[in-house]
Design a protein around this motif. Sequence first.
Motif, mmCIF file in Angstrom:
data_model
loop_
_atom_site.group_PDB
_atom_site.id
_atom_site.type_symbol
_atom_site.label_atom_id
_atom_site.label_comp_id
_atom_site.label_asym_id
_atom_site.label_seq_id
_atom_site.Cartn_x
_atom_site.Cartn_y
_atom_site.Cartn_z
ATOM 1 N N ILE A 20 0.944 -1.042 -0.016
ATOM 2 C CA ILE A 20 -0.064 0.061 0.044
ATOM 3 C C ILE A 20 0.665 1.180 0.076
ATOM 4 O O ILE A 20 1.749 1.438 0.700
ATOM 5 C CB ILE A 20 -0.975 0.039 1.161
ATOM 6 C CG1 ILE A 20 -1.959 -1.400 1.026
ATOM 7 C CG2 ILE A 20 -1.795 1.304 1.314
ATOM 8 C CD1 ILE A 20 -2.899 -1.339 2.244
ATOM 9 N N ASP A 21 0.560 2.123 -0.915
ATOM 10 C CA ASP A 21 1.503 3.213 -0.968
ATOM 11 C C ASP A 21 0.583 4.619 -0.216
ATOM 12 O O ASP A 21 -0.513 4.799 -0.170
ATOM 13 C CB ASP A 21 1.281 3.911 -2.254
ATOM 14 C CG ASP A 21 2.194 5.061 -2.779
ATOM 15 O OD1 ASP A 21 2.729 5.785 -1.828
ATOM 16 O OD2 ASP A 21 2.466 5.326 -3.934
ATOM 17 N N GLU A 32 -9.357 10.544 -1.485
ATOM 18 C CA GLU A 32 -8.250 9.815 -1.895
ATOM 19 C C GLU A 32 -7.907 9.117 -0.489
ATOM 20 O O GLU A 32 -7.401 7.987 -0.438
ATOM 21 C CB GLU A 32 -7.127 10.780 -2.281
ATOM 22 C CG GLU A 32 -7.088 11.022 -3.703
ATOM 23 C CD GLU A 32 -5.805 11.982 -4.036
ATOM 24 O OE1 GLU A 32 -5.416 11.732 -5.318
ATOM 25 O OE2 GLU A 32 -5.292 12.510 -3.270
ATOM 26 N N ARG A 33 -8.206 9.772 0.671
ATOM 27 C CA ARG A 33 -7.764 9.121 1.838
ATOM 28 C C ARG A 33 -8.830 8.065 2.251
ATOM 29 O O ARG A 33 -8.322 6.966 2.714
ATOM 30 C CB ARG A 33 -7.902 10.268 3.058
ATOM 31 C CG ARG A 33 -7.265 11.625 2.662
ATOM 32 C CD ARG A 33 -7.084 12.315 4.051
ATOM 33 N NE ARG A 33 -8.162 12.772 4.850
ATOM 34 C CZ ARG A 33 -8.889 13.870 4.170
ATOM 35 N NH1 ARG A 33 -8.300 14.507 3.432
ATOM 36 N NH2 ARG A 33 -10.194 14.159 4.993
ATOM 37 N N TYR A 38 -9.737 2.238 2.268
ATOM 38 C CA TYR A 38 -10.380 0.805 2.112
ATOM 39 C C TYR A 38 -9.476 -0.027 1.531
ATOM 40 O O TYR A 38 -9.726 -1.521 1.801
ATOM 41 C CB TYR A 38 -11.447 1.404 0.758
ATOM 42 C CG TYR A 38 -12.655 2.071 1.378
ATOM 43 C CD1 TYR A 38 -12.953 1.992 2.642
ATOM 44 C CD2 TYR A 38 -13.126 3.031 0.515
ATOM 45 C CE1 TYR A 38 -14.194 3.035 3.025
ATOM 46 C CE2 TYR A 38 -14.257 3.805 0.759
ATOM 47 C CZ TYR A 38 -14.626 3.698 2.086
ATOM 48 O OH TYR A 38 -15.856 4.728 2.272
ATOM 49 N N GLN A 39 -8.186 0.275 1.069
ATOM 50 C CA GLN A 39 -7.282 -0.732 0.797
ATOM 51 C C GLN A 39 -6.543 -1.310 2.104
ATOM 52 O O GLN A 39 -6.402 -2.396 2.220
ATOM 53 C CB GLN A 39 -6.018 -0.106 0.162
ATOM 54 C CG GLN A 39 -6.121 0.253 -1.455
ATOM 55 C CD GLN A 39 -5.139 0.865 -2.051
ATOM 56 O OE1 GLN A 39 -3.849 0.602 -1.917
ATOM 57 N NE2 GLN A 39 -5.097 2.322 -2.354
ATOM 58 N N ILE A 40 -6.671 -0.464 2.928
ATOM 59 C CA ILE A 40 -6.293 -1.121 4.419
ATOM 60 C C ILE A 40 -7.096 -1.922 5.004
ATOM 61 O O ILE A 40 -6.568 -3.117 5.607
ATOM 62 C CB ILE A 40 -5.916 0.325 5.277
ATOM 63 C CG1 ILE A 40 -4.594 0.995 4.756
ATOM 64 C CG2 ILE A 40 -5.670 -0.224 6.793
ATOM 65 C CD1 ILE A 40 -4.078 2.376 5.547
ATOM 66 N N ARG A 41 -8.322 -1.640 4.855
ATOM 67 C CA ARG A 41 -9.339 -2.406 5.399
ATOM 68 C C ARG A 41 -9.496 -3.874 4.761
ATOM 69 O O ARG A 41 -9.442 -4.958 5.565
ATOM 70 C CB ARG A 41 -10.600 -1.747 5.223
ATOM 71 C CG ARG A 41 -12.049 -2.744 5.648
ATOM 72 C CD ARG A 41 -13.309 -2.230 4.899
ATOM 73 N NE ARG A 41 -14.031 -1.178 5.477
ATOM 74 C CZ ARG A 41 -15.005 -0.677 5.207
ATOM 75 N NH1 ARG A 41 -15.863 -0.970 4.040
ATOM 76 N NH2 ARG A 41 -15.605 0.645 5.878
ATOM 77 N N PHE A 171 -6.989 3.786 9.801
ATOM 78 C CA PHE A 171 -7.656 2.773 10.301
ATOM 79 C C PHE A 171 -9.223 3.058 10.791
ATOM 80 O O PHE A 171 -10.045 2.487 10.623
ATOM 81 C CB PHE A 171 -7.056 2.501 11.681
ATOM 82 C CG PHE A 171 -5.957 1.363 11.259
ATOM 83 C CD1 PHE A 171 -5.727 0.131 10.447
ATOM 84 C CD2 PHE A 171 -4.314 1.775 11.887
ATOM 85 C CE1 PHE A 171 -4.776 -0.537 10.152
ATOM 86 C CE2 PHE A 171 -3.533 0.945 11.421
ATOM 87 C CZ PHE A 171 -3.435 -0.149 10.701
ATOM 88 N N ALA A 172 -8.995 4.481 11.506
ATOM 89 C CA ALA A 172 -10.591 5.016 11.654
ATOM 90 C C ALA A 172 -11.506 4.944 10.301
ATOM 91 O O ALA A 172 -12.712 4.519 10.316
ATOM 92 C CB ALA A 172 -10.520 6.243 12.185
ATOM 93 N N LEU A 173 -11.060 5.472 9.470
ATOM 94 C CA LEU A 173 -11.971 5.603 8.202
ATOM 95 C C LEU A 173 -12.165 4.022 7.383
ATOM 96 O O LEU A 173 -13.207 3.813 7.247
ATOM 97 C CB LEU A 173 -11.069 6.312 7.037
ATOM 98 C CG LEU A 173 -11.257 7.679 7.229
ATOM 99 C CD1 LEU A 173 -10.163 8.331 6.133
ATOM 100 C CD2 LEU A 173 -12.371 8.328 7.247
ATOM 101 N N SER A 174 -11.122 3.098 8.006
ATOM 102 C CA SER A 174 -11.400 1.895 7.259
ATOM 103 C C SER A 174 -12.597 1.249 8.271
ATOM 104 O O SER A 174 -13.209 -0.082 7.654
ATOM 105 C CB SER A 174 -10.172 1.322 7.237
ATOM 106 O OG SER A 174 -9.729 0.801 8.736
#
Length: 348
Positions: A20-21, A32-33, A38-41, A171-174
């Motif tokens: 992940i970039d 974008e954030r 969602y990639q992190i999720r 992480f919070a957004l995920s």
Amino acid sequence: MSLAESASVIDGAFQDIPIIDLSRATSPDENERKGLAYQIRDACMNVGFFYVKNHGIPPEYIDNILEVNKEYFKLPTEEKLKLNHKTVANFKGYTPLLDANIEPGNRGDLHEAFQIGWEELEAKAYDEKRANDGAMAGANVWPERPEGYREGMLKYYHAAVAVGKILFPLFALSLDLPERYFDDKTKNSAAIMNTLHYPPQTGPADDRIVGIGAHTDFECFTILWQQPGIQALQVLNSEKQWIKAPPIDGTLVINLGDQFARWTNDIFKSTVHRAVNRNGVDRYSIPLFFGTDYDVNIEVRSCSLSECSTIEIVEQPISSCVSADRPARYGPVSAGEYVNQRLKEMYY
């Protein structure tokens, strides 16, 4: 589909670890954030591990901390043992070979380590950031040599902590939470760093002495630098296969720990992993274990703050991680008490 519903269809039979970039982690564009989150999720639910590139730690900090630790671990054992972690507060200092045994049934972990916690580069007689460490309170200790050891360690340490601070909003957004959800829980984030030296592993492949035995980490997540060109880290998937996590130039490895697994009701995975150095050369790695403030209570519940009472700080449950079909799985525990108990199990 909710997070709790999505988790029920994850099988965890991953064969590789995503990269992940982070270059747009603080982009002014919310979309974008969120896309990055969602990639992190996806990585957290399916693997529990991911690489990050463009993380922002200066290469010279990495080169310097590696150099001073190569020098330190070459010192005579009796000199290193002057700062044996069992003689100072809360596991700070030197850990000799085979002193730890993280996997029950093994005969010891074949690595030596030096451990530190938070400390300002300009030392303070009293650091308010550590005033509430409770069960994990205790100052760092430093060897007399090599020259520049403390500075090399702390420059890297603070750069790695900055990576952790960037990750928490993602992480919070995920987790479908407000982006600043973790801010009041990470004002004085717990951050324990180990520098690890793994001598070459010899003997049969099934020997019960390995670099570090199969385990999960204790904090919310770990920020790991691995020495390039030396494969040792292995991650266990749901099919009980050990998947290699080789060093990739310019990246760090991020893996989730037990505190995030507990807080998210096991929707985010704290994945079993180990390190086996069968390369015929010495190996070095640097994990920084990053978590909430030590007095934060880690739990998932369906009650409201007004209905709950505890002597510790009680956090709003992560509601996206609980459902009628997926009730809360864990009782409350303060972050500091949990880490302290797991370290005691590892060393005693």
